[in-house]
Write a protein that holds these residues in place. Structure first.
Motif, PDB file in Angstrom:
ATOM      1  N   LEU A  46       7.104   3.784   5.259  1.00  0.00           N
ATOM      2  CA  LEU A  46       6.642   3.492   3.902  1.00  0.00           C
ATOM      3  C   LEU A  46       7.770   3.675   2.891  1.00  0.00           C
ATOM      4  N   LYS A  47       8.610   4.679   3.073  1.00  0.00           N
ATOM      5  CA  LYS A  47       9.746   4.903   2.178  1.00  0.00           C
ATOM      6  C   LYS A  47      10.753   3.753   2.286  1.00  0.00           C
ATOM      7  N   GLU A  48      10.905   3.168   3.508  1.00  0.00           N
ATOM      8  CA  GLU A  48      11.787   2.010   3.655  1.00  0.00           C
ATOM      9  C   GLU A  48      11.224   0.800   2.915  1.00  0.00           C
ATOM     10  N   LYS A  49       9.882   0.621   2.988  1.00  0.00           N
ATOM     11  CA  LYS A  49       9.242  -0.474   2.256  1.00  0.00           C
ATOM     12  C   LYS A  49       9.385  -0.291   0.750  1.00  0.00           C
ATOM     13  N   GLU A  50       9.459   0.942   0.315  1.00  0.00           N
ATOM     14  CA  GLU A  50       9.549   1.239  -1.115  1.00  0.00           C
ATOM     15  C   GLU A  50      10.819   0.642  -1.721  1.00  0.00           C
ATOM     16  N   SER A  51      11.882   0.602  -0.959  1.00  0.00           N
ATOM     17  CA  SER A  51      13.143   0.075  -1.474  1.00  0.00           C
ATOM     18  C   SER A  51      13.102  -1.449  -1.640  1.00  0.00           C
ATOM     19  N   GLY A  52      12.134  -2.113  -1.027  1.00  0.00           N
ATOM     20  CA  GLY A  52      11.981  -3.561  -1.158  1.00  0.00           C
ATOM     21  C   GLY A  52      11.178  -3.910  -2.399  1.00  0.00           C
ATOM     22  N   PRO A  53      10.761  -5.182  -2.501  1.00  0.00           N
ATOM     23  CA  PRO A  53       9.964  -5.602  -3.662  1.00  0.00           C
ATOM     24  C   PRO A  53       8.558  -4.968  -3.634  1.00  0.00           C
ATOM     25  N   TRP A  54       8.158  -4.442  -4.767  1.00  0.00           N
ATOM     26  CA  TRP A  54       6.872  -3.756  -4.849  1.00  0.00           C
ATOM     27  C   TRP A  54       5.696  -4.725  -4.831  1.00  0.00           C
ATOM     28  N   LYS A 105      -2.155  -1.993  -2.447  1.00  0.00           N
ATOM     29  CA  LYS A 105      -2.587  -0.923  -3.352  1.00  0.00           C
ATOM     30  C   LYS A 105      -2.613   0.421  -2.616  1.00  0.00           C
ATOM     31  N   ASP A 106      -3.072   0.417  -1.364  1.00  0.00           N
ATOM     32  CA  ASP A 106      -3.127   1.647  -0.574  1.00  0.00           C
ATOM     33  C   ASP A 106      -1.728   2.197  -0.291  1.00  0.00           C
ATOM     34  N   GLU A 107      -0.767   1.288  -0.056  1.00  0.00           N
ATOM     35  CA  GLU A 107       0.603   1.742   0.174  1.00  0.00           C
ATOM     36  C   GLU A 107       1.214   2.340  -1.088  1.00  0.00           C
ATOM     37  N   LYS A 108       0.921   1.720  -2.224  1.00  0.00           N
ATOM     38  CA  LYS A 108       1.412   2.268  -3.495  1.00  0.00           C
ATOM     39  C   LYS A 108       0.806   3.650  -3.748  1.00  0.00           C
ATOM     40  N   LEU A 109      -0.471   3.785  -3.441  1.00  0.00           N
ATOM     41  CA  LEU A 109      -1.127   5.078  -3.605  1.00  0.00           C
ATOM     42  C   LEU A 109      -0.545   6.120  -2.656  1.00  0.00           C
ATOM     43  N   ALA A 110      -0.245   5.701  -1.434  1.00  0.00           N
ATOM     44  CA  ALA A 110       0.361   6.612  -0.456  1.00  0.00           C
ATOM     45  C   ALA A 110       1.757   7.029  -0.904  1.00  0.00           C
ATOM     46  N   LEU A 111       2.519   6.098  -1.482  1.00  0.00           N
ATOM     47  CA  LEU A 111       3.841   6.446  -2.025  1.00  0.00           C
ATOM     48  C   LEU A 111       3.722   7.439  -3.173  1.00  0.00           C
ATOM     49  N   TYR A 112       2.709   7.234  -4.018  1.00  0.00           N
ATOM     50  CA  TYR A 112       2.487   8.179  -5.117  1.00  0.00           C
ATOM     51  C   TYR A 112       2.177   9.570  -4.565  1.00  0.00           C
ATOM     52  N   ARG A 113       1.354   9.610  -3.509  1.00  0.00           N
ATOM     53  CA  ARG A 113       0.964  10.901  -2.926  1.00  0.00           C
ATOM     54  C   ARG A 113       2.123  11.562  -2.169  1.00  0.00           C
ATOM     55  N   LEU A 114       3.133  10.797  -1.785  1.00  0.00           N
ATOM     56  CA  LEU A 114       4.319  11.419  -1.193  1.00  0.00           C
ATOM     57  C   LEU A 114       5.114  12.204  -2.238  1.00  0.00           C
ATOM     58  N   ASN A 115       5.054  11.733  -3.472  1.00  0.00           N
ATOM     59  CA  ASN A 115       5.826  12.376  -4.535  1.00  0.00           C
ATOM     60  C   ASN A 115       5.017  13.406  -5.318  1.00  0.00           C
ATOM     61  N   PHE A 116       3.724  13.163  -5.479  1.00  0.00           N
ATOM     62  CA  PHE A 116       2.893  14.031  -6.313  1.00  0.00           C
ATOM     63  C   PHE A 116       1.612  14.393  -5.571  1.00  0.00           C
ATOM     64  N   GLN A 117       1.161  15.637  -5.742  1.00  0.00           N
ATOM     65  CA  GLN A 117      -0.093  16.050  -5.107  1.00  0.00           C
ATOM     66  C   GLN A 117      -1.297  15.574  -5.895  1.00  0.00           C
ATOM     67  N   LYS A 118      -1.190  15.609  -7.240  1.00  0.00           N
ATOM     68  CA  LYS A 118      -2.335  15.290  -8.091  1.00  0.00           C
ATOM     69  C   LYS A 118      -1.966  14.210  -9.100  1.00  0.00           C
ATOM     70  N   THR A 119      -2.979  13.462  -9.522  1.00  0.00           N
ATOM     71  CA  THR A 119      -2.803  12.519 -10.623  1.00  0.00           C
ATOM     72  C   THR A 119      -3.030  13.276 -11.925  1.00  0.00           C
ATOM     73  N   TYR A 120      -2.749  12.601 -13.060  1.00  0.00           N
ATOM     74  CA  TYR A 120      -2.986  13.265 -14.343  1.00  0.00           C
ATOM     75  C   TYR A 120      -4.465  13.588 -14.535  1.00  0.00           C
ATOM     76  N   ALA A 121      -5.325  12.702 -14.093  1.00  0.00           N
ATOM     77  CA  ALA A 121      -6.764  12.955 -14.208  1.00  0.00           C
ATOM     78  C   ALA A 121      -7.165  14.185 -13.405  1.00  0.00           C
ATOM     79  N   GLU A 122      -6.601  14.340 -12.218  1.00  0.00           N
ATOM     80  CA  GLU A 122      -6.918  15.514 -11.388  1.00  0.00           C
ATOM     81  C   GLU A 122      -6.343  16.794 -11.987  1.00  0.00           C
ATOM     82  N   MET A 123      -5.168  16.683 -12.625  1.00  0.00           N
ATOM     83  CA  MET A 123      -4.580  17.878 -13.250  1.00  0.00           C
ATOM     84  C   MET A 123      -5.375  18.324 -14.465  1.00  0.00           C
ATOM     85  N   ARG A 124      -5.905  17.352 -15.218  1.00  0.00           N
ATOM     86  CA  ARG A 124      -6.641  17.698 -16.433  1.00  0.00           C
ATOM     87  C   ARG A 124      -8.103  17.996 -16.177  1.00  0.00           C
TER      88      ARG A 124
END
Length: 176
Positions: A69-77, A82-101
């Motif tokens: 997935l990290k290799e795909k990230e370097s290519g065109p988004w 949508k699931d891959e983008k969400l998985a990439l987000y979860r690799l970098n962050f545990q929570k979204t802003y909504a979950e933090m607030r």
């Protein structure tokens, strides 16, 4: 002089213990997941709305799927789902802003503990009134205080600047 020596020795002991235990706080990665670090000179991962970009990513050691997935990230988004983008987000962050607030229900626990201690304090107060404090002495009754005041006036206690100096003996009333 002795107390300052004792205080200085205590500060040295605390400093020594702080330095000796700091070696245990440098472990920042546990099973590939970033953990809080006590040493602020180390990069930290913190999920807070006021820190939008933490020093390190949430997951630091990737498995095979995550590496692909990290290799795909370097290519065109646009080619990512949508699931891959969400998985990439979860690799970098545990929570979204909504979950933090999102509010927690911790206030209910705090209110329950405060009310519990207030009830315990009320029980202690009631116990003190019922079993510890004696009844008010008869010398606090209004009749007794009036008789005591009259006796002090009759004996002319402190006639110059005290109690009896405020009483008019001719008119039998308090001076204004």
């Amino acid at each position: 002089m002795l107390s300052s020596r004792i205080a200085l020795r205590g500060f040295r002991l605390l400093a020594w213990r702080g330095l000796s235990s700091s070696a245990h706080t440098h472990a920042t990665q546990e099973k590939g997941v970033a953990t809080p670090v006590l040493d602020c000179s180390q990069p930290q991962y913190i999920d807070r709305p006021d820190i939008p970009l933490p020093d390190i990513t949430c997951i630091t050691k990737y498995n095979l799927e995550q590496l692909k997935l990290k290799e795909k990230e370097s290519g065109p988004w646009s080619q990512l789902t949508k699931d891959e983008k969400l998985a990439l987000y979860r690799l970098n962050f545990q929570k979204t802003y909504a979950e933090m607030r999102q509010r927690s229900n911790e206030w209910k626990t705090v209110l329950g503990v405060v009310l519990w201690f207030a009830g315990l304090t009320g029980l202690f107060y009631w116990w003190g009134l019922a079993y510890v404090y004696k009844p008010v002495p008869h010398t606090f009754s209004e009749d007794w205080v009036a008789m005591q005041t009259q006796r002090m006036l009759d004996l002319r206690i402190n006639p110059v600047s005290g109690f009896s100096s405020h009483w008019d003996y001719e008119k039998k009333q308090w001076k204004k």
